[in-house]
Structures are given as structure tokens and as C-alpha cells.
Design a protein around this motif. Structure first.
Motif, PDB file in Angstrom:
ATOM      1  N   TYR A  17     -11.793   6.944   5.165  1.00  0.00           N
ATOM      2  CA  TYR A  17     -10.823   5.931   4.665  1.00  0.00           C
ATOM      3  C   TYR A  17     -11.098   5.630   3.152  1.00  0.00           C
ATOM      4  CZ  TYR A  17     -14.209   2.130   4.820  1.00  0.00           C
ATOM      5  OH  TYR A  17     -15.102   1.348   4.671  1.00  0.00           O
ATOM      6  N   ILE A  18     -10.042   5.183   2.372  1.00  0.00           N
ATOM      7  CA  ILE A  18     -10.272   4.712   1.129  1.00  0.00           C
ATOM      8  C   ILE A  18      -9.358   3.430   1.025  1.00  0.00           C
ATOM      9  CG2 ILE A  18     -10.533   6.757   0.015  1.00  0.00           C
ATOM     10  CD1 ILE A  18      -7.676   6.463  -1.010  1.00  0.00           C
ATOM     11  N   SER A  19      -9.882   2.393   0.385  1.00  0.00           N
ATOM     12  CA  SER A  19      -9.114   1.166   0.276  1.00  0.00           C
ATOM     13  C   SER A  19      -9.238   0.490  -1.112  1.00  0.00           C
ATOM     14  CB  SER A  19      -9.676  -0.012   1.360  1.00  0.00           C
ATOM     15  OG  SER A  19     -11.022  -0.492   0.951  1.00  0.00           O
ATOM     16  N   THR A  20      -8.902  -0.456  -1.323  1.00  0.00           N
ATOM     17  CA  THR A  20      -9.044  -1.123  -2.710  1.00  0.00           C
ATOM     18  C   THR A  20     -10.366  -1.763  -2.979  1.00  0.00           C
ATOM     19  OG1 THR A  20      -8.007  -3.293  -1.896  1.00  0.00           O
ATOM     20  CG2 THR A  20      -6.566  -1.760  -2.791  1.00  0.00           C
ATOM     21  N   HIS A  21     -11.248  -1.778  -1.836  1.00  0.00           N
ATOM     22  CA  HIS A  21     -12.364  -2.339  -1.895  1.00  0.00           C
ATOM     23  C   HIS A  21     -13.529  -1.440  -1.630  1.00  0.00           C
ATOM     24  CE1 HIS A  21     -10.572  -6.289  -1.318  1.00  0.00           C
ATOM     25  NE2 HIS A  21      -9.987  -5.964  -0.016  1.00  0.00           N
TER      26      HIS A  21
ATOM     27  N   PHE B 166       2.690  -3.615   3.117  1.00  0.00           N
ATOM     28  CA  PHE B 166       2.053  -2.510   2.994  1.00  0.00           C
ATOM     29  C   PHE B 166       0.690  -2.789   2.769  1.00  0.00           C
ATOM     30  CE2 PHE B 166       6.218  -1.668   1.268  1.00  0.00           C
ATOM     31  CZ  PHE B 166       6.496  -0.210   1.342  1.00  0.00           C
ATOM     32  N   ARG B 167      -0.041  -1.814   3.479  1.00  0.00           N
ATOM     33  CA  ARG B 167      -1.633  -1.865   3.518  1.00  0.00           C
ATOM     34  C   ARG B 167      -2.172  -1.572   2.251  1.00  0.00           C
ATOM     35  NH1 ARG B 167      -0.556   1.099   8.485  1.00  0.00           N
ATOM     36  NH2 ARG B 167      -0.974  -0.187  10.298  1.00  0.00           N
ATOM     37  N   GLU B 168      -3.632  -1.964   2.143  1.00  0.00           N
ATOM     38  CA  GLU B 168      -4.429  -1.747   0.870  1.00  0.00           C
ATOM     39  C   GLU B 168      -5.526  -0.720   1.264  1.00  0.00           C
ATOM     40  OE1 GLU B 168      -6.721  -4.997  -0.206  1.00  0.00           O
ATOM     41  OE2 GLU B 168      -6.660  -6.107   1.643  1.00  0.00           O
ATOM     42  N   SER B 169      -5.156   0.060   2.473  1.00  0.00           N
ATOM     43  CA  SER B 169      -6.169   1.146   2.866  1.00  0.00           C
ATOM     44  C   SER B 169      -5.255   2.439   3.399  1.00  0.00           C
ATOM     45  CB  SER B 169      -7.092   0.754   3.786  1.00  0.00           C
ATOM     46  OG  SER B 169      -6.476   0.149   4.992  1.00  0.00           O
TER      47      SER B 169
ATOM     48  N   PHE C 247      -3.689  -0.645  -5.056  1.00  0.00           N
ATOM     49  CA  PHE C 247      -3.669  -2.285  -5.042  1.00  0.00           C
ATOM     50  C   PHE C 247      -2.281  -2.591  -5.621  1.00  0.00           C
ATOM     51  CE2 PHE C 247      -4.011  -5.554  -8.349  1.00  0.00           C
ATOM     52  CZ  PHE C 247      -4.965  -6.551  -7.533  1.00  0.00           C
ATOM     53  N   GLU C 248      -1.760  -1.912  -6.546  1.00  0.00           N
ATOM     54  CA  GLU C 248      -0.411  -2.524  -6.982  1.00  0.00           C
ATOM     55  C   GLU C 248       0.643  -2.346  -5.732  1.00  0.00           C
ATOM     56  OE1 GLU C 248       2.784  -2.230 -10.694  1.00  0.00           O
ATOM     57  OE2 GLU C 248       0.931  -0.808 -10.386  1.00  0.00           O
ATOM     58  N   ASN C 249       0.614  -1.381  -4.924  1.00  0.00           N
ATOM     59  CA  ASN C 249       1.486  -1.426  -4.077  1.00  0.00           C
ATOM     60  C   ASN C 249       1.472  -2.371  -2.643  1.00  0.00           C
ATOM     61  OD1 ASN C 249       3.789   0.222  -2.546  1.00  0.00           O
ATOM     62  ND2 ASN C 249       2.135   0.553  -0.944  1.00  0.00           N
ATOM     63  N   HIS C 250       0.164  -2.740  -2.588  1.00  0.00           N
ATOM     64  CA  HIS C 250      -0.069  -3.940  -1.538  1.00  0.00           C
ATOM     65  C   HIS C 250       0.174  -5.095  -2.325  1.00  0.00           C
ATOM     66  CE1 HIS C 250      -2.167  -6.240   1.400  1.00  0.00           C
ATOM     67  NE2 HIS C 250      -3.031  -6.825   0.198  1.00  0.00           N
TER      68      HIS C 250
ATOM     69  N   ARG D 142      -0.167   5.361   8.417  1.00  0.00           N
ATOM     70  CA  ARG D 142       0.909   4.931   7.387  1.00  0.00           C
ATOM     71  C   ARG D 142       0.518   4.004   6.450  1.00  0.00           C
ATOM     72  NH1 ARG D 142       5.712   3.873  12.157  1.00  0.00           N
ATOM     73  NH2 ARG D 142       5.862   6.063  12.624  1.00  0.00           N
ATOM     74  N   LEU D 143       1.308   3.909   5.357  1.00  0.00           N
ATOM     75  CA  LEU D 143       0.594   2.896   4.398  1.00  0.00           C
ATOM     76  C   LEU D 143       1.256   1.609   4.748  1.00  0.00           C
ATOM     77  CD1 LEU D 143      -0.888   2.823   1.804  1.00  0.00           C
ATOM     78  CD2 LEU D 143       1.017   3.552   0.498  1.00  0.00           C
TER      79      LEU D 143
END
Length: 228
Positions: A105-109, A79-82, A12-15, A65-66
Motif C-alpha cells: 500500500y501507499i498513502s499520504t502518510h 476519496f481515500r488517501e491510500s 493528498f489533493e484528491n482526498h 478503489r480510490l
């Protein structure tokens, strides 16, 4: 525990910051929170994948890749959130031809996993439809596998009009897909942070072996026809 709340917080913070400088300063966190858990997951899945199809490539270092390619990003966040991994086979078809794959996959959601195509080639769908209509055993096994593990759902864009009105309702769900795959998706953090997540994912993806074999039988059939 495979993944942690800290990992989602990092994504989350990186995105949100969308800063190459911030990412470089926190690259150690990326390795610890994202890369290492994904490597652990892929390593655990390797014998399962090899049992399903020895051609599936399981490289612990192969995760998405992020960041996005800035050349095609059109001004959006870099930068992606997943983050995800996809495990698929080396096949004797063009490297540009979409192939079925296992993924996680993992994501902020939330998070999810399953088996299917990112984008299904029309030729592949036509071959699968022919197999379904012919009552192929590979399809029957795939259909049963999905029915036996009810947490997975069939996904993919569908025709607006039913092209197979004479087919059974269950077969029509497969026949009318333009893209196809089966997935489990969740926004429940308790499931993602559960200590048994690794075992659950391994068991669930193993149960989709017959779904994958159905997809790959279609790909192999297409290749055999071209060779002839």
C-alpha cells in the motif's frame, strides 16, 4: 522509480478536494501515477507469487478503489488517501471467509507491505494455535522466516491476558493473537522513492513464503477436516 512524490501529491489533493469532478479531470494522472506503477509491481511479483503458491491470483488491474461506497460512508470523505493491492489465492472455501494475502500500500502518510489477514477468522486462529502447540514444521519455518528478515514485525490484536503462560515467550507472541500477519511499514519518503524499491519489495515478499505457507496450511487443514 516505481512511485514518485507527484503520486503522493495526487493522493493528498484528491482526498482533500474530495470531488468527483476534480478526479475526472485528473484521471489521466491517476492512471500514470497510481495504476501504472501498481501494475508494474504486480507484474514483477507474479512469478514470485506463483512459485510460493500457484493458486495466488496476480491481476495487474486489481488494485483498491480510490473512492469509498457512498452508501456506507456516513458523510465522510468519499476519496481515500491510500491505495493498495492484495494478492491471494482462489480457495475452495466460502468467498466470504478471510484468507491470507500478500499486500502493498501507499498513502499520504507512508507505505508498507507484508503478508497476513485483513481479519482472521477464529477457526483459522484455532487451527494455527494447534499447529504451533504441536510443533508443526510449517510454523517453525514461518517463525524462522520472520526472524531472518528483522524488518518485518508480527501484527494483530492480542488477548489482554496471556492464554498460554506455559509456552515460550516467542511462541506466545503468535498464540495470543486474535488477528495475525507480518508487516513492514514506513513513513520515510526516501525508501518509497528509492530507485531500488521494486527489487526490495520483490525480495522481501519472497522471503515471507514460509509465513504464507503456514497460514495456508491452516486453511487447507480446516478444509480437509470439513470434507471428512
Amino acid at each position: 522509480m516505481l512511485f514518485s512524490e507527484e503520486a503522493i501529491g495526487f493522493l493528498f489533493e484528491n482526498h482533500t478536494r474530495d470531488s468527483k469532478e476534480w478526479f475526472k479531470e485528473h484521471k489521466a494522472d491517476y492512471h500514470r501515477l497510481i495504476e501504472e506503477p501498481f501494475a508494474e509491481l504486480i507484474t514483477a511479483l507474479t512469478p514470485i507469487m506463483n512459485d510460493i503458491d500457484s493458486r495466488i491470483v496476480c491481476n495487474p488491474k486489481k488494485i483498491s478503489r480510490l473512492y469509498k461506497d457512498a452508501r456506507y460512508n456516513k458523510g465522510g470523505p468519499i476519496f481515500r488517501e491510500s491505495v493498495w493491492c492484495s494478492l491471494k489465492c482462489q480457495h475452495d472455501k466460502s468467498e466470504y471467509h478471510p484468507m491470507p494475502e500478500f499486500y502493498f500500500y501507499i498513502s499520504t502518510h507512508g507505505f508498507g507491505y507484508g503478508c497476513g489477514y485483513y481479519k482472521t477468522d477464529r477457526e483459522s486462529m484455532d487451527e494455527m494455535r494447534a499447529m504451533i502447540l504441536a510443533g508443526a514444521q510449517e510454523y517453525k519455518k514461518a517463525h524462522k522466516a520472520l526472524k531472518d528478515n528483522s524488518k518485518f514485525v508480527l501484527f494483530g490484536d492480542e488477548y489482554k491476558r496471556d492464554h498460554f503462560p506455559n509456552a515460550s515467550r516467542e511462541d506466545a507472541l503468535w498464540l495470543n493473537k486474535k488477528d495475525i500477519g507480518v508487516s513492514f511499514d514506513s513513513e520515510d519518503p526516501k525508501l518509497l522513492f528509492n530507485v531500488n524499491l521494486l527489487d526490495t519489495v520483490c525480495s522481501d515478499l519472497a522471503s515471507l513464503g514460509d509465513v504464507y505457507r503456514f497460514f495456508m496450511r491452516a486453511e487447507d487443514n480446516i478444509l480437509q477436516k470439513k470434507v471428512k
